[in-house]
Write a protein that holds these residues in place. Sequence first.
Motif, PDB file in Angstrom:
ATOM      1  N   VAL A 138       0.853  -1.197   0.000  1.00 45.10           N
ATOM      2  CA  VAL A 138       0.000   0.000   0.000  1.00 45.10           C
ATOM      3  C   VAL A 138       0.886   1.243   0.000  1.00 45.10           C
ATOM      4  O   VAL A 138       0.648   2.192  -0.765  1.00 45.10           O
ATOM      5  CB  VAL A 138      -0.955  -0.001   1.214  1.00 45.10           C
ATOM      6  CG1 VAL A 138      -1.829   1.246   1.211  1.00 45.10           C
ATOM      7  CG2 VAL A 138      -1.814  -1.264   1.222  1.00 45.10           C
ATOM      8  N   ASN A 180       2.514  -4.200 -12.419  1.00 47.50           N
ATOM      9  CA  ASN A 180       2.278  -5.569 -11.933  1.00 47.50           C
ATOM     10  C   ASN A 180       2.709  -6.595 -12.971  1.00 47.50           C
ATOM     11  O   ASN A 180       2.428  -6.430 -14.165  1.00 47.50           O
ATOM     12  CB  ASN A 180       0.779  -5.774 -11.674  1.00 47.50           C
ATOM     13  CG  ASN A 180       0.256  -4.900 -10.551  1.00 47.50           C
ATOM     14  OD1 ASN A 180       0.339  -5.262  -9.385  1.00 47.50           O
ATOM     15  ND2 ASN A 180      -0.265  -3.732 -10.900  1.00 47.50           N
ATOM     16  N   LYS A 240      -1.102   5.685 -15.605  1.00 47.04           N
ATOM     17  CA  LYS A 240      -1.040   4.449 -14.819  1.00 47.04           C
ATOM     18  C   LYS A 240      -1.009   3.252 -15.749  1.00 47.04           C
ATOM     19  O   LYS A 240      -1.294   3.364 -16.939  1.00 47.04           O
ATOM     20  CB  LYS A 240      -2.200   4.356 -13.827  1.00 47.04           C
ATOM     21  CG  LYS A 240      -3.553   4.432 -14.475  1.00 47.04           C
ATOM     22  CD  LYS A 240      -4.635   4.677 -13.430  1.00 47.04           C
ATOM     23  CE  LYS A 240      -5.867   5.274 -14.057  1.00 47.04           C
ATOM     24  NZ  LYS A 240      -6.006   6.705 -13.887  1.00 47.04           N
ATOM     25  N   SER A 253      -4.708   7.792  -1.431  1.00 45.94           N
ATOM     26  CA  SER A 253      -4.799   7.662  -2.872  1.00 45.94           C
ATOM     27  C   SER A 253      -5.967   6.751  -3.219  1.00 45.94           C
ATOM     28  O   SER A 253      -6.463   6.008  -2.377  1.00 45.94           O
ATOM     29  CB  SER A 253      -3.461   7.213  -3.469  1.00 45.94           C
ATOM     30  OG  SER A 253      -3.303   5.846  -3.415  1.00 45.94           O
ATOM     31  N   ILE A 279      -7.418   3.720  -4.979  1.00 46.01           N
ATOM     32  CA  ILE A 279      -6.930   2.448  -5.501  1.00 46.01           C
ATOM     33  C   ILE A 279      -8.128   1.615  -5.948  1.00 46.01           C
ATOM     34  O   ILE A 279      -9.054   1.394  -5.162  1.00 46.01           O
ATOM     35  CB  ILE A 279      -6.113   1.687  -4.433  1.00 46.01           C
ATOM     36  CG1 ILE A 279      -5.039   2.600  -3.828  1.00 46.01           C
ATOM     37  CG2 ILE A 279      -5.483   0.437  -5.032  1.00 46.01           C
ATOM     38  CD1 ILE A 279      -4.180   1.947  -2.762  1.00 46.01           C
ATOM     39  N   SER A 302      -5.339  -2.040   2.005  1.00 49.43           N
ATOM     40  CA  SER A 302      -5.501  -0.645   1.575  1.00 49.43           C
ATOM     41  C   SER A 302      -6.505   0.076   2.451  1.00 49.43           C
ATOM     42  O   SER A 302      -6.332   1.259   2.782  1.00 49.43           O
ATOM     43  CB  SER A 302      -5.972  -0.579   0.120  1.00 49.43           C
ATOM     44  OG  SER A 302      -5.071  -1.265  -0.717  1.00 49.43           O
ATOM     45  N   GLN A 324      -7.021   4.063   2.587  1.00 53.62           N
ATOM     46  CA  GLN A 324      -7.036   4.527   1.200  1.00 53.62           C
ATOM     47  C   GLN A 324      -8.467   4.505   0.676  1.00 53.62           C
ATOM     48  O   GLN A 324      -9.350   3.850   1.240  1.00 53.62           O
ATOM     49  CB  GLN A 324      -6.123   3.632   0.348  1.00 53.62           C
ATOM     50  CG  GLN A 324      -4.687   3.598   0.824  1.00 53.62           C
ATOM     51  CD  GLN A 324      -4.098   4.987   0.952  1.00 53.62           C
ATOM     52  OE1 GLN A 324      -4.027   5.715  -0.017  1.00 53.62           O
ATOM     53  NE2 GLN A 324      -3.710   5.369   2.164  1.00 53.62           N
ATOM     54  N   ILE A 341     -11.662   3.600 -13.354  1.00 54.61           N
ATOM     55  CA  ILE A 341     -10.247   3.372 -13.649  1.00 54.61           C
ATOM     56  C   ILE A 341      -9.567   4.702 -13.942  1.00 54.61           C
ATOM     57  O   ILE A 341      -8.495   5.007 -13.431  1.00 54.61           O
ATOM     58  CB  ILE A 341     -10.092   2.403 -14.837  1.00 54.61           C
ATOM     59  CG1 ILE A 341     -10.634   1.016 -14.450  1.00 54.61           C
ATOM     60  CG2 ILE A 341      -8.637   2.309 -15.287  1.00 54.61           C
ATOM     61  CD1 ILE A 341     -10.724   0.049 -15.607  1.00 54.61           C
ATOM     62  N   SER A 361      -8.677   6.747 -10.920  1.00 56.29           N
ATOM     63  CA  SER A 361      -7.874   6.099  -9.882  1.00 56.29           C
ATOM     64  C   SER A 361      -6.403   6.451 -10.015  1.00 56.29           C
ATOM     65  O   SER A 361      -5.921   6.738 -11.107  1.00 56.29           O
ATOM     66  CB  SER A 361      -8.006   4.572  -9.995  1.00 56.29           C
ATOM     67  OG  SER A 361      -9.336   4.193  -9.856  1.00 56.29           O
ATOM     68  N   THR A 394      -4.088   4.195  -8.768  1.00 56.04           N
ATOM     69  CA  THR A 394      -3.478   2.878  -9.002  1.00 56.04           C
ATOM     70  C   THR A 394      -4.576   1.856  -9.252  1.00 56.04           C
ATOM     71  O   THR A 394      -5.635   1.930  -8.634  1.00 56.04           O
ATOM     72  CB  THR A 394      -2.678   2.433  -7.745  1.00 56.04           C
ATOM     73  OG1 THR A 394      -1.787   3.476  -7.373  1.00 56.04           O
ATOM     74  CG2 THR A 394      -1.878   1.163  -8.015  1.00 56.04           C
ATOM     75  N   VAL A 395      -4.296   0.916 -10.153  1.00 56.56           N
ATOM     76  CA  VAL A 395      -5.269  -0.142 -10.445  1.00 56.56           C
ATOM     77  C   VAL A 395      -4.596  -1.503 -10.288  1.00 56.56           C
ATOM     78  O   VAL A 395      -3.523  -1.744 -10.843  1.00 56.56           O
ATOM     79  CB  VAL A 395      -5.810  -0.006 -11.891  1.00 56.56           C
ATOM     80  CG1 VAL A 395      -6.780  -1.144 -12.207  1.00 56.56           C
ATOM     81  CG2 VAL A 395      -6.503   1.343 -12.094  1.00 56.56           C
ATOM     82  N   PHE A 396      -5.213  -2.352  -9.487  1.00 56.78           N
ATOM     83  CA  PHE A 396      -4.783  -3.753  -9.404  1.00 56.78           C
ATOM     84  C   PHE A 396      -5.845  -4.579 -10.115  1.00 56.78           C
ATOM     85  O   PHE A 396      -7.033  -4.451  -9.833  1.00 56.78           O
ATOM     86  CB  PHE A 396      -4.664  -4.212  -7.949  1.00 56.78           C
ATOM     87  CG  PHE A 396      -3.524  -3.576  -7.209  1.00 56.78           C
ATOM     88  CD1 PHE A 396      -2.235  -4.084  -7.322  1.00 56.78           C
ATOM     89  CD2 PHE A 396      -3.729  -2.468  -6.404  1.00 56.78           C
ATOM     90  CE1 PHE A 396      -1.173  -3.501  -6.644  1.00 56.78           C
ATOM     91  CE2 PHE A 396      -2.668  -1.872  -5.721  1.00 56.78           C
ATOM     92  CZ  PHE A 396      -1.390  -2.397  -5.844  1.00 56.78           C
TER      93      PHE A 396
END
Lengths: 129, 96, 126
Positions: A116, A127, B91, C10, C12, C36, C41, C117, C120, C122-124
């Motif tokens: 985080v 990733n 990003k 942030s 996420i 998170s 977050q 998206i 955001s 950050t994107v996981f």
Amino acid sequence: MKFSIVIYAAPYSSEAASSALRFARSVIDQGHELYRLFFFGDGVHNASQLTVVAQDENNLQQQWNDLIEEHSIDSVICVSSALRRGVLNQTEADRHDLGTASAYTSSEVAGLGQLVDAAIHSDRLVNFG
Amino acid sequence: MTCLHTISKSPDTQLLESCLKIIASGDAILFIEDGSYYANSARKLEAIDKTCKIYGLREDMLARAILTRAADSVELIDTARFVKLCCDHDKIVSWF
Amino acid sequence: MTENSKPQKSRITFISRAAPYGQNKANLCLDMALASAVFEQDVNYIFFGDGVYQILKGQDGSAIESKTLGNALETLELYGIEKIYADRQSLEERDISEPELLSGMQIVDSDSIAKMIESSDTVFNL
């Protein structure tokens, strides 16, 4: 620019870990800051030092270790992923009475808070899985 | 605010098709690892919005003997350029 | 607490695309989101593609000596994650209707997901 890289894949099973390594080298070569490597899930196997590979093959774990040491990179293996996969530093090995440390000392064993933190403090997080 | 989408698994996984459902105009797509095989299929690439640039990672395509088979719409780049693309976009969304 | 007191916040977004049990991606995604949330977050959690199978009611992991992921997902709200979404088209393609889902899901179109998206940091996506 500040990069962090998250690696979800074990070495050898797929190309992802080796892609991540090439990417990490390129980030450094171009003068960017590598804020953190975070090994998660099967990715923790990249920090195992108890590995032997054929002479004509790359030892990915060793290559990660060399890169991390050479550039003093902040590298973290996720503690919960690592413990259940047998990738332990000496502290964890002692705590659980398991004798041998199997992780390279170049990576720190820590929690997801470090991921985080990387997400918050990096300009770009990439990733590989 | 644009994204770089990396796709790293073979077309059998339908990752590009999933990605296209939520991609925004002006985003870019980079095929890496087994995702490289998408670059070999001009027909699948036709579904990509014309505002989205398409890249293929040269090293991965070279290894797979598909470098010369890449569709005209795919720009071939090396890993150094991959890093630069990450800087050029806000990003990175990885599809794996 | 105001936004201003937390400059390190942030946004996420997690896109959880894997079905449960067969592989661990769903669990990894959940763990990252909970962490998170613990660090306060701003989290979006989206079930997309096969990920919508995670939110089917009536799961019983004990049948395969596994923890029931559906139960764990109910903890998202306990951790303060309120923005939980399921992709409408993914549900339709799998013949899943809203009453079959765990509570607390907002069903959204892919356009809304694209906007999440976009907004955001950050994107996981796994």
